[in-house]
Design a protein around this motif. Structure first.
Motif, mmCIF file in Angstrom:
data_model
loop_
_atom_site.group_PDB
_atom_site.id
_atom_site.type_symbol
_atom_site.label_atom_id
_atom_site.label_comp_id
_atom_site.label_asym_id
_atom_site.label_seq_id
_atom_site.Cartn_x
_atom_site.Cartn_y
_atom_site.Cartn_z
ATOM 1 N N HIS A 54 0.844 -1.194 0.000
ATOM 2 C CA HIS A 54 0.000 0.000 0.000
ATOM 3 C C HIS A 54 0.871 1.232 0.000
ATOM 4 O O HIS A 54 0.665 2.143 -0.807
ATOM 5 C CB HIS A 54 -0.875 -0.047 1.245
ATOM 6 C CG HIS A 54 -2.073 0.849 1.136
ATOM 7 N ND1 HIS A 54 -3.134 0.588 0.286
ATOM 8 C CD2 HIS A 54 -2.350 2.015 1.754
ATOM 9 C CE1 HIS A 54 -4.029 1.551 0.404
ATOM 10 N NE2 HIS A 54 -3.576 2.439 1.292
ATOM 11 N N ASN A 55 1.856 1.202 0.890
ATOM 12 C CA ASN A 55 2.763 2.347 0.987
ATOM 13 C C ASN A 55 3.459 2.575 -0.342
ATOM 14 O O ASN A 55 3.548 3.714 -0.827
ATOM 15 C CB ASN A 55 3.823 2.101 2.055
ATOM 16 C CG ASN A 55 3.218 2.147 3.441
ATOM 17 O OD1 ASN A 55 2.103 2.642 3.610
ATOM 18 N ND2 ASN A 55 3.942 1.609 4.413
ATOM 19 N N LEU A 56 3.932 1.459 -0.888
ATOM 20 C CA LEU A 56 4.632 1.559 -2.168
ATOM 21 C C LEU A 56 3.730 2.183 -3.222
ATOM 22 O O LEU A 56 4.124 3.058 -3.995
ATOM 23 C CB LEU A 56 5.099 0.187 -2.635
ATOM 24 C CG LEU A 56 6.436 -0.250 -2.073
ATOM 25 C CD1 LEU A 56 6.692 -1.706 -2.422
ATOM 26 C CD2 LEU A 56 7.556 0.605 -2.656
ATOM 27 N N ARG A 57 2.520 1.662 -3.230
ATOM 28 C CA ARG A 57 1.573 2.170 -4.225
ATOM 29 C C ARG A 57 1.370 3.657 -4.040
ATOM 30 O O ARG A 57 1.358 4.428 -4.982
ATOM 31 C CB ARG A 57 0.259 1.425 -4.088
ATOM 32 C CG ARG A 57 -0.550 1.436 -5.373
ATOM 33 C CD ARG A 57 -1.886 0.800 -5.205
ATOM 34 N NE ARG A 57 -2.759 1.696 -4.441
ATOM 35 C CZ ARG A 57 -4.033 1.422 -4.196
ATOM 36 N NH1 ARG A 57 -4.556 0.283 -4.600
ATOM 37 N NH2 ARG A 57 -4.781 2.247 -3.513
ATOM 38 N N LYS A 58 1.213 4.015 -2.757
ATOM 39 C CA LYS A 58 1.019 5.436 -2.465
ATOM 40 C C LYS A 58 2.151 6.251 -3.048
ATOM 41 O O LYS A 58 1.930 7.254 -3.737
ATOM 42 C CB LYS A 58 0.989 5.619 -0.950
ATOM 43 C CG LYS A 58 -0.390 5.906 -0.402
ATOM 44 C CD LYS A 58 -0.262 6.264 1.069
ATOM 45 C CE LYS A 58 -1.588 6.174 1.755
ATOM 46 N NZ LYS A 58 -1.430 6.215 3.207
ATOM 47 N N LEU A 59 3.352 5.756 -2.713
ATOM 48 C CA LEU A 59 4.540 6.466 -3.193
ATOM 49 C C LEU A 59 4.514 6.598 -4.710
ATOM 50 O O LEU A 59 4.760 7.676 -5.274
ATOM 51 C CB LEU A 59 5.810 5.717 -2.770
ATOM 52 C CG LEU A 59 6.237 5.956 -1.329
ATOM 53 C CD1 LEU A 59 7.364 4.989 -0.985
ATOM 54 C CD2 LEU A 59 6.712 7.392 -1.145
ATOM 55 N N ASP A 82 1.016 -6.815 -9.707
ATOM 56 C CA ASP A 82 1.682 -8.109 -9.919
ATOM 57 C C ASP A 82 2.936 -8.191 -9.071
ATOM 58 O O ASP A 82 3.201 -9.204 -8.401
ATOM 59 C CB ASP A 82 2.065 -8.295 -11.400
ATOM 60 C CG ASP A 82 0.829 -8.504 -12.253
ATOM 61 O OD1 ASP A 82 -0.242 -8.766 -11.649
ATOM 62 O OD2 ASP A 82 0.929 -8.408 -13.499
ATOM 63 N N LEU A 83 3.679 -7.108 -9.191
ATOM 64 C CA LEU A 83 4.966 -7.079 -8.497
ATOM 65 C C LEU A 83 4.767 -7.168 -6.997
ATOM 66 O O LEU A 83 5.580 -7.753 -6.281
ATOM 67 C CB LEU A 83 5.731 -5.803 -8.832
ATOM 68 C CG LEU A 83 6.402 -5.834 -10.201
ATOM 69 C CD1 LEU A 83 6.901 -4.462 -10.563
ATOM 70 C CD2 LEU A 83 7.544 -6.837 -10.215
ATOM 71 N N ARG A 84 3.666 -6.548 -6.574
ATOM 72 C CA ARG A 84 3.359 -6.560 -5.153
ATOM 73 C C ARG A 84 3.325 -7.990 -4.619
ATOM 74 O O ARG A 84 3.762 -8.283 -3.519
ATOM 75 C CB ARG A 84 2.005 -5.903 -4.950
ATOM 76 C CG ARG A 84 2.071 -4.755 -3.955
ATOM 77 C CD ARG A 84 0.693 -4.236 -3.740
ATOM 78 N NE ARG A 84 0.455 -2.990 -4.414
ATOM 79 C CZ ARG A 84 -0.773 -2.507 -4.641
ATOM 80 N NH1 ARG A 84 -1.843 -3.213 -4.313
ATOM 81 N NH2 ARG A 84 -0.914 -1.362 -5.212
ATOM 82 N N CYS A 85 2.700 -8.818 -5.507
ATOM 83 C CA CYS A 85 2.645 -10.235 -5.094
ATOM 84 C C CYS A 85 4.051 -10.802 -4.955
ATOM 85 O O CYS A 85 4.335 -11.581 -4.055
ATOM 86 C CB CYS A 85 1.855 -11.064 -6.117
ATOM 87 S SG CYS A 85 0.201 -10.454 -6.343
ATOM 88 N N GLU A 86 4.902 -10.391 -5.921
ATOM 89 C CA GLU A 86 6.270 -10.944 -5.936
ATOM 90 C C GLU A 86 7.107 -10.373 -4.797
ATOM 91 O O GLU A 86 7.975 -11.043 -4.253
ATOM 92 C CB GLU A 86 6.945 -10.596 -7.274
ATOM 93 C CG GLU A 86 6.419 -11.389 -8.432
ATOM 94 C CD GLU A 86 7.012 -12.778 -8.497
ATOM 95 O OE1 GLU A 86 8.237 -12.890 -8.493
ATOM 96 O OE2 GLU A 86 6.220 -13.753 -8.523
ATOM 97 N N LEU A 87 6.794 -9.077 -4.531
ATOM 98 C CA LEU A 87 7.670 -8.291 -3.663
ATOM 99 C C LEU A 87 8.007 -8.949 -2.322
ATOM 100 O O LEU A 87 9.187 -9.073 -1.977
ATOM 101 C CB LEU A 87 7.051 -6.920 -3.451
ATOM 102 C CG LEU A 87 8.026 -5.840 -2.978
ATOM 103 C CD1 LEU A 87 9.047 -5.551 -4.049
ATOM 104 C CD2 LEU A 87 7.283 -4.575 -2.611
#
Ligand code: ADP
Ligand code: MG
Length: 976
Positions: A812-817, A874-879
């Motif tokens: 979520h944070n990443l997305r926000k960023l 997608d990447l979030r899943c991988e992250l």
């Protein structure tokens, strides 16, 4: 020079006693001593200047071998004492002995003492300077024993062509004690430097040099003598290589010097003085003067008498024999004053003139000979007498020498024609010779330097090699570390893989658990439903119970009502009865009446109470009775069933009984038939009787008889009757008995049946109970299992939920960023656009196109943004997976880095420690050297005869007034 004389090397043979181990080994004493000068081994006899038998004392050895040399050395001659022989033949014992035991002291301590004693007894005008050196020769290297840093000294020649050890430490000494101190120091240094002293001493030569310089303070006459005291290496090394010439390279390497000594002695013994290989080794160079040169030399050859050593002993004896033939030419080492030189010059000049005259005479004689004339004997020139005439002061030895020189010069004259070698040429040649010698020395120096350099380089090389080795080791270690790290990396990768797999498995498990949870939930719901059903059932039961309670309460109420009605009735009855009483006693006082009524009422009440009580008890009794009845009913029921059973049994019994009755009937009929048949017989007998009566009425007597017969018959009948009765009775009694037994049997059967039935029942009950219990336990276990699973699943779920939540949060944070970033970009783009718009406010078509283009761009960007968002998802899943992996690898790398750092630090520490150790050792060595050099500058302590330092002047030959400088401050003198 005066005082030139030829003398042979003095060879003394010393035989030691058999030592303990030789005696133990049973070695025989193989040497014989035919005379005091000869020794015999096998069938060979060797003759020496002296043979010392095993039992001689050290003092005797000294007196024979060394004592004469003291005087020589103090008279300006050189002297040398060797000890030669195989290892443990007694060389060291002879040279040194036991230094601190008076009777075991060897040559060196005795000679030192003697030199000083001798000095103390000499002319007081003489001033002595004594200095000593101590060194050893090992593997053809000269090591200074008074300065351990000097490990490879070189041999030079002084201006008189006398070799000496250059740079060797020289200690000035003024008393025997000081000399002994120096010896002790040298010996301790030698012990420190080597590990195995025995082996080392058997392979090295030790040389103790005493240099005595004297000056006559009046005549300024200077003399000096060198005394070499040499303890040679074990000769067994050379016996194998051989002075005979068979040279084994290996052995030569072990002890080059000793084989060179053998060769030198062999060359000298053969009389081949033109080429003696002195330069082959340092030992022979140092001892050049002692072997065939200017020195009084004594060689002590030490022998073992044991048969075991016979071979070595023989070769030692041979060596001595050879050495004995060597002739030395000795002269006094004198430093002449100018006057003395002048005088000598004049003398020599005179001599020369005379010689020239003789030569002329001889030439004349020769000429006449050549011319074919004969010269009469009395006219012939006699060289000897002529020489004698010319120099009457010369000794016969000198005459011989002079003759020799004369002859040689004569030969020179002949070969070179009459013309003598011009002086200038001679000087030139001399100069050249000197130059050549100088060059030789320089070369020696160079060789020495090179050798030292080589040594240094070798050391450096060793150090370098060590460094390389350590570096290699480090490299290998680091390589290993690398390999380990790589392996770790691999394992980490695998771990990550495993972790991923485990995650996948966990996910699978999670799914399974989810489904299980669903199932469980469903089960729970079913159970809940069941519970609800049960609850409803219980509710209905409760309701029933309530209803029953109500009915019971109702009944109670009714009972109460009945009671009340009863009480009322009773009250009425009481009233009726009371009414009569009231009617009977209205006349008495009102109060009394009232009281009476009251008491009556009380009585009634108590009666009623009791009655109520009785009723209550009756009711309870009735209740109990009811219960009893119920019980009884049950009992009766059971009894009934029992009775039914009994009935059945009875019926069965009856059937059996009827059968028995039938049997009995049958028997009775038979008996009746019997009776009938018997009665028929009786009738027949009666008929017979009547016949008899009719036929023979005549005989009354017979009729009497008949009468009696009838009577008898009657009696018989009676008897028969009684029998029959008895039978009947018996029969009946038997029947009764049978019936009794039957009943008994039946009863027993009944009880048996009952018991079996009861047993069956109990069995059934037991089984049912067991089944119930099993069911319950299984249910219980199932439930507990379910509970456990649920707990586990719950925990798993919790963990998973937590991790998922965390990951979601980070995403979520990443997305926000990301979104922010995008927005910023978009904003920037918009700003740019605006700026552009502002700039080109003129607004032409191109600008519009640009705007549309930008819009398009924006659209594309938004698309891309969307795509990116998707990718992001997608990447979030991988992250998280990757992050985890990354973290693990980072940790691993960190740990490895720390390990590497530690290893490096350890290596650095080791190196530092090593460096420090090296520095420390260097410092220590330097300090020690400094301490040694503390003796420098060398202080010459002149020794004056008659000034014994111990205050015990021996044979004082006049005492110089005012005392000598021996007591004053030490004078610094350059000895060279
Ligand atoms: P080397 O120096 O020739 O190797 P050493 O002088 O050390 O031999 O002698 C070896 C041993 O024999 C020593 O213990 C020494 O004391 C003893 N020894 C040698 N010569 C004699 C002797 N003449 N009398 C008694 N003991 C002797
Ligand atoms: Mg020795």
């Amino acid at each position: 020079m005066a005082d030139i004389s030829e003398c042979n090397i003095k060879v003394i043979c010393r035989v030691r006693p058999l030592n303990e181990s030789e005696e133990r080994a049973g070695s025989k004493f193989v040497l014989k001593f035919p005379t005091d000068e000869s020794v015999n081994v096998g069938n060979k006899t060797f003759v020496y200047d002296k043979v010392l038998k095993p039992n001689v004392t050290q003092e005797h050895v000294y007196n024979v071998t060394a004592k004469p040399i003291v005087a020589d050395v103090l008279s300006g001659y050189n002297g040398t004492i060797f000890a030669y022989g195989q290892t443990s033949s007694g060389k060291t014992h002879t040279m040194e002995g036991v230094l601190d035991r008076e009777n075991l002291k060897g040559i060196i301590p005795r000679i030192v003492q003697d030199i000083f004693n001798y000095i103390y007894g000499m002319d007081e005008n003489l001033e002595f300077h004594i200095k000593v050196s101590y060194f050893e020769i090992y593997m053809d290297k000269i090591r200074d024993l008074l300065d351990v840093t000097k490990t490879n000294l070189s041999v030079h020649e002084d201006k008189n062509r006398v070799p000496y050890v250059k740079g060797c430490t020289e200690r000035f000494v003024s008393s025997p004690e000081e000399v002994m101190e120096v010896i002790d120091e040298g010996k301790s240094n030698r012990h420190v430097a080597v590990t195995n002293m025995n082996e080392h001493s058997s392979r090295s030569h030790s040389v103790f040099l005493i240099h005595v310089k004297q000056e006559n303070v009046e005549s300024e006459k200077k003399l000096h003598g060198k005394l070499y005291l040499v303890d040679l290496a074990g000769s067994e090394k050379v016996s194998k290589t051989g002075a005979e010439g068979a040279v084994l390279d290996e052995a030569k390497n072990i002890n080059k010097s000793l084989s060179a000594l053998g060769n030198v002695i062999a060359a000298l013994a053969e009389g081949n003085k033109s080429h003696v290989p002195y330069r082959d080794s340092k030992l022979t160079r140092i001892l050049q003067e002692s072997l065939g040169g200017n020195a009084r030399t004594t060689m002590v050859i030490c022998c073992s008498p044991a048969s075991y050593n016979e071979g070595e002993t023989k070769s030692t004896l041979m060596f001595g024999q050879r050495a004995k033939t060597i002739k030395n030419v000795v002269s006094v080492n004198e430093e002449l004053t100018a006057e003395e030189w002048k005088r000598r010059y004049e003398r020599e000049k005179e001599k020369n003139n005379k010689m020239k005259l003789i030569i002329l005479k001889l030439e004349a004689e020769l000429q006449s000979w050549r011319n074919g004339k004969t010269v009469p004997v009395e006219e012939q020139v006699d060289v000897k007498t002529a020489a004698m005439e010319s120099d009457p002061s010369a000794s016969p030895d000198q005459a011989v020498k002079d003759q020799a020189t004369m002859q040689s010069s004569f030969i020179g004259l002949v070969s070179g024609g009459v013309s003598a070698i011009p002086e200038a040429e001679k000087a030139q040649m001399e100069e050249e010779k000197m130059k050549l010698y100088q060059q030789l020395d320089d070369k020696d120096d160079e060789i020495n330097n090179q050798g030292q350099l080589i040594e240094k380089l070798r050391e450096q090389m060793l150090e370098q090699e060590e460094l390389i080795a350590s570096a290699r080791r480090d490299y290998e270690a680091s390589q290993a570390e690398m390999a380990r790290i790589q392996a770790d990396n691999e394992s980490a990768k695998e771990e990550v893989k495993e972790v991923l797999q485990a995650l996948e498995e966990l996910a699978m498990n999670y799914d399974q658990k989810c489904s299980e949870v669903d199932n469980k939930n469903r089960d729970i719901e079913a159970l809940n439903e069941e519970i609800n059903q049960k609850a409803t059932k219980t509710n209905t039961l409760q309701a029933e119970l309530d209803a029953l309670r109500e009915t019971t309460s109702h009944q109670k109420k009714r009972v109460v009502e009945m009671m009340t009605s009863l009480l009322k009735d009773l009250g009425d009855i009481g009233a009726v009865i009371g009414g009569n009483a009231a009617e009977n006693k209205p006349n008495s006082g009102a109060s009394e009446k009232l009281e009476e009524e009251f008491t009556v009422a009380r009585l009634y009440i108590s009666k009623m109470k009791s009655e109520v009580k009785t009723l209550a008890t009756r009711a309870s009794n009735l209740d109990a009775a009811q219960a009893d009845n119920q019980k009884k009913l049950e009992d009766t029921n059971t009894e009934l069933s029992e009775c039914q059973l009994k009935i059945q049994q009875y019926e069965a019994k009856m059937a059996t009984l009827s059968e028995t009755i039938k049997d009995v009937e049958h028997k009775r009929r038979q008996l009746e038939e019997n009776v009938d048949s018997l009665s028929e017989e009786v009738a027949r007998y009666k008929a017979n009787e009547t016949m008899h009566a009719t036929v023979s009425q005549k005989a009354q007597e017979t009729s009497d008889k008949l009468q009696s017969e009838i009577e008898m018959k009657q009696a018989l009948e009676k008897q028969m009757q009684s029998h029959r009765d008895q039978h009947q009775k018996q029969l009946s009694s038997l029947r009764e008995e049978i019936s009794d037994k039957q009943t008994l049997i039946d009863e027993l059967k009944d009880t048996n049946q009952k018991l079996t039935l009861a047993l069956d029942k109990m069995q059934k009950d037991y089984e049912s109970l067991r089944a119930e219990e099993a069911e319950k336990t299984s249910k219980l276990s199932e439930l507990t299992l379910q509970m456990d699973r649920r707990e586990q699943a719950k925990e798993d779920l919790k963990g998973l939920e937590e991790t998922v939540a965390k990951e979601l949060q980070t995403l979520h944070n990443l997305r926000k960023l990301f979104v922010q970033d995008l927005q910023n970009r978009v904003k920037k783009a918009a700003n740019k656009k605006e700026e552009e718009e502002d700039e080109e406010a003129g607004g032409n078509v191109a600008q519009k196109q640009k705007i549309s283009f930008l819009e398009n761009n924006l659209e594309q960007l938004t698309k891309v943004h969307k795509q990116l968002v998707r990718d992001n998802a997608d990447l979030r899943c991988e992250l998280p997976k990757l992050e985890k992996r990354l973290r693990a690898t980072m940790d691993r790398v960190k740990s490895l880095e720390t390990a590497l750092k530690e290893a490096k630090e350890g290596a650095m520490r080791d190196r530092k420690r090593y460096q420090m150790e090296v520095d420390r050792i260097k410092e220590a060595v330097r300090q020690r050297n400094l301490a040694r050099r503390g003796h420098a500058p060398q202080i010459a302590k002149p020794i004056r005869p008659g000034q014994h330092p111990g205050g015990q002047p021996t044979q004082s030959v006049g005492i110089r007034g005012g005392g000598g400088p021996a007591n004053g401050p030490a004078a610094v003198k350059d000895f060279a």
